[in-house]
Design an enzyme around this catalytic site. Structure first.
Site, short mmCIF file in Angstrom:
data_model
loop_
_atom_site.label_atom_id
_atom_site.label_comp_id
_atom_site.label_asym_id
_atom_site.label_seq_id
_atom_site.Cartn_x
_atom_site.Cartn_y
_atom_site.Cartn_z
N CYS A 85 0.88 -1.20 0.11
CA CYS A 85 -0.01 0.04 0.09
C CYS A 85 0.85 1.48 0.05
O CYS A 85 1.89 1.35 0.52
CB CYS A 85 -0.81 0.01 0.97
SG CYS A 85 -0.42 0.87 2.71
N GLU A 86 0.32 2.24 -1.01
CA GLU A 86 1.33 3.17 -1.00
C GLU A 86 1.21 4.29 0.20
O GLU A 86 1.94 5.22 0.21
CB GLU A 86 1.18 4.16 -2.33
CG GLU A 86 -0.55 4.67 -2.43
CD GLU A 86 -0.51 5.40 -3.69
OE1 GLU A 86 0.14 4.87 -4.80
OE2 GLU A 86 -1.28 6.32 -4.00
N HIS A 87 0.29 4.43 0.99
CA HIS A 87 0.28 5.21 2.22
C HIS A 87 0.95 4.74 3.39
O HIS A 87 1.60 5.42 4.17
CB HIS A 87 -1.42 5.10 2.73
CG HIS A 87 -2.21 5.49 1.63
ND1 HIS A 87 -3.27 4.81 1.12
CD2 HIS A 87 -2.08 6.47 0.74
CE1 HIS A 87 -3.83 5.53 0.45
NE2 HIS A 87 -3.19 6.46 -0.04
N HIS A 88 1.43 3.37 3.46
CA HIS A 88 2.02 2.78 4.75
C HIS A 88 3.20 1.90 4.28
O HIS A 88 3.99 1.70 4.94
CB HIS A 88 1.25 2.27 5.56
CG HIS A 88 -0.08 2.86 6.15
ND1 HIS A 88 -1.29 2.93 5.45
CD2 HIS A 88 -0.19 3.99 7.00
CE1 HIS A 88 -1.95 3.45 6.18
NE2 HIS A 88 -1.50 4.19 7.22
N GLN A 126 -5.41 -0.29 -4.00
CA GLN A 126 -6.14 -1.38 -4.64
C GLN A 126 -7.23 -1.22 -5.71
O GLN A 126 -7.14 -1.80 -6.76
CB GLN A 126 -6.78 -2.28 -3.62
CG GLN A 126 -7.35 -3.54 -3.87
CD GLN A 126 -8.32 -4.23 -2.98
OE1 GLN A 126 -7.92 -4.25 -1.88
NE2 GLN A 126 -9.26 -5.07 -3.36
N HIS A 154 -5.33 -6.12 4.05
CA HIS A 154 -4.45 -4.97 4.10
C HIS A 154 -3.91 -4.98 5.60
O HIS A 154 -4.39 -4.81 6.48
CB HIS A 154 -5.18 -3.56 3.78
CG HIS A 154 -5.61 -3.49 2.59
ND1 HIS A 154 -4.99 -2.45 1.54
CD2 HIS A 154 -6.48 -3.93 1.66
CE1 HIS A 154 -5.51 -2.58 0.36
NE2 HIS A 154 -6.54 -3.30 0.44
N CYS A 156 -1.82 -2.91 6.96
CA CYS A 156 -1.83 -1.59 7.35
C CYS A 156 -3.30 -1.38 8.14
O CYS A 156 -3.21 -0.64 9.22
CB CYS A 156 -1.80 -0.34 6.35
SG CYS A 156 -2.81 -0.36 5.42
ZN LIG Z 1 -1.83 1.40 4.14
#
Ligand SMILES: [Zn+2]
Length: 200
Positions: A85-88, A126, A154, A156
């Protein structure tokens, strides 16, 4: 671009040194025995986990296209999927189900799985991953329709304990006949999302 905060220029710093610094900031000693080779292992692991950046859909499909006048749905189910995931920068993983209705051309069955990896092995969300796989098939083999469903967990959400531990995220992307014809879409969703193990 202008709003982006400018940090110090780290472009000359090795990947290994950056990982060692991260370990230090997390509270451990990158010099201790168990961690000594970790920065190098992390570099190799991350090169693999992001190798999709160095691939294109054409690399994945290659010469695996065949003339064929089959006009019914081709469904490749349960393609294993691992992404970040590109956020975490934490993993999300699950299964992709890829279907298309050919219009004169089919692709080798293993190609769908390779195509999933081209886009999964990058920093992703996703929703975009699902769209990119569908669009690549739409552009490459120009079928009558294409549909992609991804079911994923996920880390995260699961590891940080901020959300439900066992919630699965399901995303879909449709083009052509799957978009236009409810019966085609329903048939795909029923086949894709019903667990069955006829070969067991
Ligand atoms: Zn994430």
């Amino acid at each position: 671009m202008s709003a982006r905060k400018k940090g110090p220029d780290l472009s000359g710093v090795s990947f290994e040194a950056l990982v060692a610094e991260m370990i230090r900031r997390c509270g451990d000693d990158p010099g201790r025995e168990g961690l000594a080779k970790t920065p190098e292992r992390v570099r190799k692991a991350w090169e693999f986990l992001t190798h999709g950046y160095r691939l294109t859909p054409a690399d994945a499909i290659g010469d695996g296209l065949f003339e064929e006048h089959h006009h019914n749905m081709v469904l490749v189910k349960d393609i294993e999927l691992y992404s970040l995931c590109e956020h975490h920068l934490l993993p999300f993983f699950g299964k992709a189900h890829v279907a298309y209705i050919p219009d004169g051309r089919i692709m080798g069955l293993s190609k769908a799985a390779r195509l999933v990896d081209v886009f999964a092995r990058r920093f992703q969300v996703q929703e975009r991953l699902t769209e990119q796989i569908a669009q690549a098939i739409w552009d490459t083999i120009q079928p009558q329709g294409v549909a992609v469903v991804i079911e994923a967990y996920h880390l995260c959400m699961m590891m940080r304990g901020v959300e439900k531990q066992n919630s699965k995220t399901i995303t879909s992307a449709m083009r052509g006949a799957f978009m236009d014809e409810a019966s085609t879409r329903d048939e795909f969703l029923r086949l894709a999302l019903t667990p069955h193990h006829p070969l067991n």
